[in-house]
Scaffold this motif. Structure first.
Motif, mmCIF file in Angstrom:
data_model
loop_
_atom_site.group_PDB
_atom_site.id
_atom_site.type_symbol
_atom_site.label_atom_id
_atom_site.label_comp_id
_atom_site.label_asym_id
_atom_site.label_seq_id
_atom_site.Cartn_x
_atom_site.Cartn_y
_atom_site.Cartn_z
ATOM 1 N N ALA A 38 93.285 -8.227 -63.856
ATOM 2 C CA ALA A 38 91.900 -8.739 -63.857
ATOM 3 C C ALA A 38 91.263 -8.618 -62.476
ATOM 4 O O ALA A 38 90.452 -9.468 -62.078
ATOM 5 N N ALA A 39 91.600 -7.552 -61.743
ATOM 6 C CA ALA A 39 91.088 -7.414 -60.376
ATOM 7 C C ALA A 39 89.576 -7.227 -60.350
ATOM 8 O O ALA A 39 88.910 -7.658 -59.399
ATOM 9 N N ARG A 40 89.014 -6.607 -61.388
ATOM 10 C CA ARG A 40 87.577 -6.346 -61.390
ATOM 11 C C ARG A 40 86.742 -7.599 -61.620
ATOM 12 O O ARG A 40 85.522 -7.557 -61.506
ATOM 13 N N LEU A 41 87.392 -8.699 -61.972
ATOM 14 C CA LEU A 41 86.665 -9.957 -62.132
ATOM 15 C C LEU A 41 86.524 -10.711 -60.816
ATOM 16 O O LEU A 41 85.752 -11.667 -60.742
ATOM 17 N N VAL A 42 87.262 -10.290 -59.787
ATOM 18 C CA VAL A 42 87.233 -11.015 -58.519
ATOM 19 C C VAL A 42 85.842 -10.950 -57.902
ATOM 20 O O VAL A 42 85.298 -11.977 -57.446
ATOM 21 N N GLY A 43 85.244 -9.768 -57.863
ATOM 22 C CA GLY A 43 83.919 -9.614 -57.275
ATOM 23 C C GLY A 43 82.856 -10.457 -57.979
ATOM 24 O O GLY A 43 82.143 -11.239 -57.331
ATOM 25 N N PRO A 44 82.714 -10.324 -59.321
ATOM 26 C CA PRO A 44 81.732 -11.168 -60.008
ATOM 27 C C PRO A 44 81.980 -12.656 -59.854
ATOM 28 O O PRO A 44 81.032 -13.437 -59.690
ATOM 29 N N LEU A 45 83.248 -13.070 -59.886
ATOM 30 C CA LEU A 45 83.545 -14.498 -59.734
ATOM 31 C C LEU A 45 83.209 -14.986 -58.322
ATOM 32 O O LEU A 45 82.720 -16.112 -58.148
ATOM 33 N N LEU A 46 83.459 -14.156 -57.329
ATOM 34 C CA LEU A 46 83.094 -14.519 -55.961
ATOM 35 C C LEU A 46 81.577 -14.637 -55.816
ATOM 36 O O LEU A 46 81.072 -15.576 -55.177
ATOM 37 N N LEU A 47 80.851 -13.700 -56.412
ATOM 38 C CA LEU A 47 79.388 -13.767 -56.381
ATOM 39 C C LEU A 47 78.880 -15.031 -57.080
ATOM 40 O O LEU A 47 77.952 -15.699 -56.596
ATOM 41 N N LEU A 48 79.501 -15.378 -58.206
ATOM 42 C CA LEU A 48 79.124 -16.592 -58.920
ATOM 43 C C LEU A 48 79.401 -17.835 -58.077
ATOM 44 O O LEU A 48 78.598 -18.782 -58.048
ATOM 45 N N ALA A 49 80.542 -17.849 -57.378
ATOM 46 C CA ALA A 49 80.875 -18.992 -56.527
ATOM 47 C C ALA A 49 79.872 -19.137 -55.380
ATOM 48 O O ALA A 49 79.443 -20.258 -55.052
ATOM 49 N N LEU A 50 79.472 -18.015 -54.774
ATOM 50 C CA LEU A 50 78.485 -18.077 -53.695
ATOM 51 C C LEU A 50 77.137 -18.561 -54.221
ATOM 52 O O LEU A 50 76.439 -19.343 -53.556
ATOM 53 N N TRP A 51 76.765 -18.098 -55.401
ATOM 54 C CA TRP A 51 75.516 -18.535 -56.034
ATOM 55 C C TRP A 51 75.541 -20.049 -56.284
ATOM 56 O O TRP A 51 74.582 -20.763 -55.974
ATOM 57 N N ALA A 52 76.652 -20.539 -56.832
ATOM 58 C CA ALA A 52 76.773 -21.969 -57.113
ATOM 59 C C ALA A 52 76.746 -22.787 -55.821
ATOM 60 O O ALA A 52 76.100 -23.845 -55.752
ATOM 61 N N ALA A 53 77.434 -22.309 -54.791
ATOM 62 C CA ALA A 53 77.464 -23.042 -53.525
ATOM 63 C C ALA A 53 76.076 -23.097 -52.884
ATOM 64 O O ALA A 53 75.654 -24.144 -52.373
#
Length: 284
Positions: A38-53
């Protein structure tokens, strides 16, 4: 005394050979390593975390970019109302019809052009000309030809899909080593066996590249086409939200498009990995 010294020297020098395995380990280290799950989910999840923060700390204007939880609540509300499910099914149907037509046309034209000089003379130049013309610029002409309904939308999506499928498949066919053709002639292979055993395996890597580009292109074309005289679909939903200033609804539509694109690309990758399991590449 000299014998003892010689023995001691020989014993002290014995540990030298392990340097060879270390060199081999360094050479193996040049490869990227095993694929991460699931390496390709790391980028979107990181972007989502930055958006939430950024939303939680007040760095983003909620009127311009709502928080992820606001977008999620809006999506749940639209789905519960039945609006979102209807629009999603409509968009999927349009994308599927256009993609199927474009995929079929791209493969057939690539085979006809790549396996025959006459076919290449008749087809390749026309497709290259089509590639040079912006596909979305054909929308006014297709509306005049096919009307303002569903037909022109499906036709535009098909064109968006068939161009990358054709280009990559044709390039793969043209790149097949001529020595394989000579070997097939020496072995006395029929035309059918030549295509099945040499042409198709040789063209599959390029075909899958074109397939991935075509899948992505179908979603990119759809988001524009569904804003032209449409009464349903994700693009229509986003266009209506723009008129009413509903940024959260627009982000719901964009998120669904992104999820569709990521899932469809991942599905093509999985199929490619299984079909081309005989290849040894850096990605495998």
């Amino acid at each position: 005394m000299s014998a003892v010294t010689t023995t001691t020297t020989t014993t002290a020098a014995a540990p030298a050979p392990p340097s060879a395995p270390r060199a081999r380990r360094r050479r193996r280290g040049l490869a990227p390593g095993r694929p991460l799950p699931a390496a390709r989910l790391v980028g979107p999840l990181l972007l989502l975390a930055l958006w939430a923060a950024a939303s939680a700390t007040g760095q983003l204007d909620p009127a311009a970019i709502p928080a992820p939880w606001t977008v999620l609540r809006t999506g749940v509300r639209l789905w519960t109302d039945g609006t979102l499910s209807t629009d999603v099914l409509t968009s999927l149907r349009r994308a599927a019809y256009g993609f199927a037509l474009g995929l079929t046309a791209g493969v057939l034209l690539a085979l006809a052009s790549g396996l025959s000089r006459t076919g290449e003379a008749l087809i390749d130049g026309t497709v290259q000309l089509n590639r040079a013309i912006p596909t979305l610029g054909l929308i006014p002409l297709f509306i005049l030809w096919l009307g303002i309904g569903e037909t022109f939308k499906i036709a535009i999506i098909a064109i968006v899909v068939y161009v990358p499928v054709y280009l990559n498949t044709h390039a793969a066919l043209s790149g097949i080593d001529s020595r394989f053709v000579e070997l097939a002639e020496v072995q006395g292979l029929t035309r059918y066996r030549f295509i099945r055993q040499i042409v198709i395996p040789g063209a599959l890597p390029g075909f899958f590249v074109g397939l991935r580009l075509g899948v992505t292109g179908s979603w990119l074309g759809l988001v524009v086409l569904e804003q032209i005289n449409a009464t349903s679909g994700l693009g229509y939903l986003m266009f209506q939200a723009q008129n009413y200033g509903q940024t959260d609804v627009i982000l719901v539509g964009l998120a669904i498009y992104g999820i569709f694109g990521l899932v469809s690309d991942s599905a093509v990758r999985i199929v490619e990995r299984r079909v081309l399991s005989w290849r040894r590449t850096l990605s495998s």
